[in-house]
Design an enzyme around this catalytic site. Structure first.
Site, short mmCIF file in Angstrom:
data_model
loop_
_atom_site.label_atom_id
_atom_site.label_comp_id
_atom_site.label_asym_id
_atom_site.label_seq_id
_atom_site.Cartn_x
_atom_site.Cartn_y
_atom_site.Cartn_z
N ARG A 1 5.90 3.87 17.19
CA ARG A 1 7.08 3.11 17.59
C ARG A 1 8.24 4.07 17.89
O ARG A 1 8.42 5.06 17.21
CB ARG A 1 7.49 2.16 16.45
N ARG B 1 18.56 -9.27 6.59
CA ARG B 1 18.97 -7.86 6.56
C ARG B 1 20.48 -7.73 6.43
O ARG B 1 20.99 -6.62 6.37
CB ARG B 1 18.53 -7.17 7.85
N ARG C 1 18.07 4.21 10.89
CA ARG C 1 17.60 2.99 10.23
C ARG C 1 17.87 3.04 8.73
O ARG C 1 18.22 2.02 8.13
CB ARG C 1 16.11 2.79 10.50
N ARG D 1 3.07 6.50 10.80
CA ARG D 1 2.66 5.14 11.14
C ARG D 1 2.23 5.05 12.60
O ARG D 1 2.87 5.63 13.48
CB ARG D 1 3.83 4.19 10.87
N LYS E 1 6.60 -3.14 3.51
CA LYS E 1 6.76 -4.60 3.51
C LYS E 1 5.71 -5.28 4.39
O LYS E 1 5.09 -6.25 3.98
CB LYS E 1 8.17 -5.00 4.03
P1 AMP Z 1 11.10 -3.79 11.45
O1 AMP Z 1 9.81 -3.94 12.17
O2 AMP Z 1 11.32 -4.85 10.40
O3 AMP Z 1 11.32 -2.40 10.93
O4 AMP Z 1 12.26 -4.06 12.54
C1 AMP Z 1 12.37 -3.26 13.70
C2 AMP Z 1 13.74 -3.43 14.30
O5 AMP Z 1 13.92 -4.79 14.70
C3 AMP Z 1 14.92 -3.14 13.38
O6 AMP Z 1 15.23 -1.77 13.30
C4 AMP Z 1 16.02 -3.95 14.06
O7 AMP Z 1 16.47 -3.31 15.23
C5 AMP Z 1 15.27 -5.20 14.48
N1 AMP Z 1 15.27 -6.23 13.41
C6 AMP Z 1 14.21 -6.71 12.73
N2 AMP Z 1 14.59 -7.64 11.85
C7 AMP Z 1 15.93 -7.77 11.97
C8 AMP Z 1 16.90 -8.56 11.32
N3 AMP Z 1 16.59 -9.40 10.32
N4 AMP Z 1 18.20 -8.42 11.73
C9 AMP Z 1 18.54 -7.58 12.73
N5 AMP Z 1 17.67 -6.79 13.37
C10 AMP Z 1 16.36 -6.88 12.99
#
Ligand code: AMP
Length: 218
Positions: free
Chosen positions: A155, A88, A166, A122, A13
């Site tokens: 990360r 989400r 996740r 990554r 994404k």
């Molecule tokens: P991402 O970079 O999108 O994979 O997000 C990394 C982490 O940030 C996720 O595993 C969640 O802990 C948190 N996170 C990101 N976006 C959201 C969201 N819309 N709702 C809740 N937690 C989020």
């Protein structure tokens, strides 16, 4: 147009959203990036979020919704935006529908083995945030960012235990959004198992409405 990118972690994404944002000249709003920046700056929000993020859990809806609502008030969102990693949960989706007209939801799809491999490989720049993949988007030196010389790191939540969590959270909390948007008739499936270029081409094709469903030609 206001666009949502839906799909499991690691499906690409972020990488595709950066390119779409450049192509369509609309801001890329990535809640994960916004949260990580808060964590790095040790803000109140960041300190609250870190605990959930490191474990691969979702940050509470209230925190994320407030953050996104603030961001969408910015002038740069007037002509559209691309949301990456938000919504989400059903609650988040309801909240975004209440304040913005969503034109298209692109559901990026790839199987778990591809996703796990991508997340494991990554690397992110600690300075500019650019995202590399050690097979597809290779830095010249696997520890240094080609763009700004920053240190590349993995990360915490891209490590195997957090990846499992996740994917579980995605299935439980986020996957129900597929049906939610199917009922609204605005979701389009996109095959995201190919290279970043293939994925981008399919996404742009769908956004430009040349096709109602996209599959990689293999
Ligand atoms: P991402 O970079 O999108 O994979 O997000 C990394 C982490 O940030 C996720 O595993 C969640 O802990 C948190 N996170 C990101 N976006 C959201 C969201 N819309 N709702 C809740 N937690 C989020």
């Amino acid at each position: 147009m206001n666009i949502i990118l839906l799909g499991p972690p690691g499906v690409g994404k972020g990488t595709v959203a950066v390119k779409v944002s450049k192509e369509l000249k609309i801001p890329h709003i990535a809640t994960g990036d916004m949260l990580r920046s808060n964590v790095a700056q040790k803000t109140k929000l960041g300190l609250e979020a870190k605990h959930y993020m490191d474990k691969g859990l979702l940050v509470p809806d209230g925190v994320v919704i407030k953050m996104v609502k603030e961001r969408l008030k910015n002038n740069d969102c007037k002509n559209g935006f691309i949301l990456d990693g938000f919504p989400r949960t059903i609650k988040q989706a309801d909240e975004i529908s209440a304040i913005a007209n969503i034109g298209k939801v692109l559901n990026l799809q790839a199987n778990d083995s591809i996703i796990i491999k991508r997340l494991n490989r990554r690397r992110v720049c600690s300075k500019c945030g650019f995202v590399y993949h050690l097979d597809y988007i290779k830095p010249k030196n696997k520890e240094i960012c080609d763009k700004c010389g920053g240190h590349l790191y993995q990360r915490e939540d891209d490590k195997p235990e957090a990846i499992k969590e996740r994917l579980k959270v995605y299935r439980e909390k986020t996957a129900p959004l597929i049906e939610y948007y199917q009922n609204k008739g605005i979701i389009i499936n996109v095959d995201a198992s190919g290279t970043p270029e293939e994925e981008f081409n399919l996404v742009i094709e769908v956004i430009n409405n040349k096709s109602s469903n996209a599959c990689a030609n293999k």
